[in-house]
Design a protein around this motif. Structure first.
Motif, PDB file in Angstrom:
ATOM      1  N   VAL A 163       0.812  -1.222   0.000  1.00 41.94           N
ATOM      2  CA  VAL A 163       0.000   0.000   0.000  1.00 41.94           C
ATOM      3  C   VAL A 163       0.843   1.268   0.000  1.00 41.94           C
ATOM      4  N   PHE A 164       1.886   1.308   0.820  1.00 40.95           N
ATOM      5  CA  PHE A 164       2.651   2.545   0.997  1.00 40.95           C
ATOM      6  C   PHE A 164       3.882   2.623   0.085  1.00 40.95           C
ATOM      7  N   GLY A 165       4.130   1.579  -0.685  1.00 39.07           N
ATOM      8  CA  GLY A 165       5.232   1.601  -1.635  1.00 39.07           C
ATOM      9  C   GLY A 165       6.609   1.435  -1.035  1.00 39.07           C
ATOM     10  N   ASN A 166       6.674   1.200   0.265  1.00 39.14           N
ATOM     11  CA  ASN A 166       7.976   1.073   0.933  1.00 39.14           C
ATOM     12  C   ASN A 166       8.499  -0.361   0.966  1.00 39.14           C
ATOM     13  N   LEU A 167       7.687  -1.310   0.522  1.00 37.53           N
ATOM     14  CA  LEU A 167       8.090  -2.720   0.531  1.00 37.53           C
ATOM     15  C   LEU A 167       7.884  -3.324  -0.864  1.00 37.53           C
ATOM     16  N   PRO A 168       8.724  -2.923  -1.827  1.00 40.91           N
ATOM     17  CA  PRO A 168       8.587  -3.496  -3.172  1.00 40.91           C
ATOM     18  C   PRO A 168       9.101  -4.925  -3.212  1.00 40.91           C
TER      19      PRO A 168
ATOM     20  N   LEU B 295      10.294  -9.506 -10.486  1.00 37.51           N
ATOM     21  CA  LEU B 295       9.758  -8.760 -11.616  1.00 37.51           C
ATOM     22  C   LEU B 295      10.348  -9.254 -12.939  1.00 37.51           C
ATOM     23  N   GLN B 296      11.643  -9.513 -12.940  1.00 35.70           N
ATOM     24  CA  GLN B 296      12.303  -9.971 -14.163  1.00 35.70           C
ATOM     25  C   GLN B 296      11.751 -11.315 -14.613  1.00 35.70           C
TER      26      GLN B 296
ATOM     27  N   LYS C 174       8.574 -10.623 -16.453  1.00 35.58           N
ATOM     28  CA  LYS C 174       8.855 -10.001 -17.753  1.00 35.58           C
ATOM     29  C   LYS C 174       9.303 -11.062 -18.767  1.00 35.58           C
ATOM     30  N   GLU C 175      10.152 -11.968 -18.332  1.00 34.47           N
ATOM     31  CA  GLU C 175      10.629 -13.008 -19.231  1.00 34.47           C
ATOM     32  C   GLU C 175       9.510 -13.976 -19.613  1.00 34.47           C
ATOM     33  N   ALA C 176       8.621 -14.237 -18.681  1.00 37.42           N
ATOM     34  CA  ALA C 176       7.480 -15.104 -18.988  1.00 37.42           C
ATOM     35  C   ALA C 176       6.583 -14.463 -20.041  1.00 37.42           C
TER      36      ALA C 176
ATOM     37  N   ALA D 182       6.406 -17.789 -14.542  1.00 37.52           N
ATOM     38  CA  ALA D 182       7.535 -17.190 -13.813  1.00 37.52           C
ATOM     39  C   ALA D 182       7.829 -17.890 -12.495  1.00 37.52           C
ATOM     40  N   LEU D 183       6.973 -18.823 -12.104  1.00 37.25           N
ATOM     41  CA  LEU D 183       7.007 -19.345 -10.740  1.00 37.25           C
ATOM     42  C   LEU D 183       8.316 -20.052 -10.395  1.00 37.25           C
ATOM     43  N   GLU D 184       8.824 -20.867 -11.292  1.00 36.10           N
ATOM     44  CA  GLU D 184      10.062 -21.608 -11.002  1.00 36.10           C
ATOM     45  C   GLU D 184      11.211 -20.647 -10.716  1.00 36.10           C
ATOM     46  N   SER D 185      11.331 -19.605 -11.522  1.00 39.25           N
ATOM     47  CA  SER D 185      12.393 -18.627 -11.316  1.00 39.25           C
ATOM     48  C   SER D 185      12.179 -17.832 -10.036  1.00 39.25           C
TER      49      SER D 185
END
Length: 461
Positions: free
Chosen positions: A90-95, A101-102, A105-107, A333-336
């Motif tokens: 919610v507050f963006g402090n815990l990305p 993310l990568q 993106k690859e998936a 993406a789950l395995e990675s």
């Protein structure tokens, strides 16, 4: 009865076989006799009467019901601090970590995951989850994993496959409200067993066992706990398993906060600690990987003595077919995600949650009238209210409601978790916000706190 036959071409015939030259339209009249069954006329609806289903009427989210009924008008002179939402993003402090993310993106870029997957998930993704959680004491294979749309759906499938209308399930008090929401909507009775705040929210095992009868279909164990932030010791979990074993009750283990425990505290998954009690362990990416919106959960089927047999497994497959599985891109993406997320990411999250919990506990434990219970994991801390010292309020709902009005701090009243006279604080907010919230809560309590008469007498002396 009259209808039109359009004629194309130089020689066409009407329905009586008469030919018509050129393109034209021929009007035809046909006598018909339609017989109407009087019984059908009686059954025909005379007006609209569309009603909601019984299941929808029985579906109630206690948190929403309570929050929607509260008069929440923040103090315009103070910015709102919401300590009520169990969403770490919610507050963006815990990305989440960049490797997570990568992986997604690859998936996406692979173009392999745009279609339907099997309703239980891709085999490769199921095997990745099995390998991640498998251990010698509780081995897992891909066939033991059902991928779901978040941990919430995992819980829904587990309850649905184990219980029939008229059965009952045992759920913790205080506990996550979704258990009751799902069960009641299915016609399943909910029995609450007590957790003991004076024992760091351990289960009252005697009370738990007293609730079991021949209609008990499932015991739900939530560890680490929402809303308590407690983590059961290995010894306590052995005792829980003993109760389930001697009463032949399967366990739904809600372990969505698994491994989110503070340094010095040891978390143990339930299944490796026993062998004879069949367990459906529910988990997912939401909290540990900080991506609740990605809706990726799973059920791990632990049944080393084949008590579930093929029936429960087949039932889970059939139930999963109702929505055709979770997001295929995240599955891809789950395995990675599982294998490549660095340990430092997990450690950073835990370090932050522990620090905020310690700040909150330290600040509020010195506030007269409040009794926080120090958590050992997850994202929450429960705070007891000595209601006799706050005569302005009849309930924890009223207490938290006026806290918003005066101080613009919103904590969730624990009535939402079937546990009145407490409130829950989410500790994922930025540190400076947590400190400010505690200062405001202290001011609020100082304004409304009243010593009991005997306390006043002792002070006078």
């Amino acid at each position: 009865m009259s209808f039109v036959v359009k004629m194309n071409g130089s020689q066409n015939s009407d329905i009586h076989g008469n030919f018509i030259s050129g393109n034209g339209v021929h009007h035809v009249s046909v006598r018909t006799h339609v017989s109407v069954n009087p019984a059908k006329l009686k059954s025909r609806r005379q007006r609209w009467n569309v009603r909601p289903s019984e299941m929808s009427k029985k579906t109630l989210n206690p948190i929403r019901a309570i929050v929607d009924g509260m008069k929440l008008t923040p103090n315009p002179e103070k910015p709102m601090i919401a300590l009520s939402i169990g969403d770490p993003t919610v507050f963006g402090n815990l990305p989440t970590d960049d490797t997570v993310l990568q992986a997604v993106k690859e998936a996406i870029d692979s173009h392999k995951y745009n279609g339907y997957a099997p309703s239980v998930g891709y085999q490769k993704s199921r095997e990745a989850v099995a390998n991640f959680y498998s251990c010698p004491e509780a081995p897992l294979e891909g066939k033991d994993v059902i991928l779901t749309s978040g941990c919430s759906q995992a819980i829904e499938l587990a309850i649905s496959v184990l219980c029939n209308p008229g059965d009952n399930i045992l759920v913790p008090r205080p506990g996550f409200s979704l258990y009751k929401t799902l069960a009641v909507s299915m016609g399943i009775q909910v029995k609450h067993y007590n957790l003991l705040p004076e024992k760091s929210w351990e289960i009252d095992l005697q009370h738990l066992e007293s609730l079991i009868d021949d209609k008990t279909a499932c015991l739900i164990v939530n560890n680490p706990s929402n809303p308590c932030g407690s983590v059961f010791s290995k010894e306590h979990q052995h005792k829980i398993l003993s109760v389930a074993s001697r009463n032949c009750i399967p366990i739904l283990a809600d372990e969505i906060y698994g491994d989110m425990v503070f340094p010095g505290c040891d978390f143990q998954h339930l299944a490796p600690l026993g062998s004879d009690v069949p367990i459906l362990s529910c988990g997912g990416l939401a909290k540990r990987w900080l991506v609740p919106g990605w809706r990726m959960g799973w059920i791990l089927i632990h049944d080393r003595n084949d008590i579930f047999g093929t029936g429960i497994r087949e039932g889970l497959v059939k139930l999963s077919q109702r929505i055709l599985g979770p997001c295929t891109v995240v599955q891809g993406a789950l395995e990675s995600i599982l294998n490549d997320t660095p340990p430092e990411f997990y450690q950073g999250t835990i370090s932050f949650l522990k620090s905020n919990s310690e700040i909150c506990y330290s600040e509020l434990s010195t506030v007269p009238g409040l009794n926080p219970v120090m958590p050992s994991g997850a994202m929450y801390i429960m705070v007891g209210i000595e209601m006799e010292h706050f005569p302005d309020f009849q309930t924890d709902v009223e207490f938290t409601e006026l806290l918003v009005t005066e101080q613009s701090v919103f904590c969730l009243p624990a009535t939402a978790f079937e546990y009145p006279n407490f409130f829950r604080i989410v500790v994922t907010v930025p540190e400076e916000m947590m400190i400010e919230a505690c200062i405001r809560i202290r001011e609020f309590c100082a304004r409304h706190y009243r010593p009991r008469s005997q306390d006043s007498h002792e002070l006078d002396q």
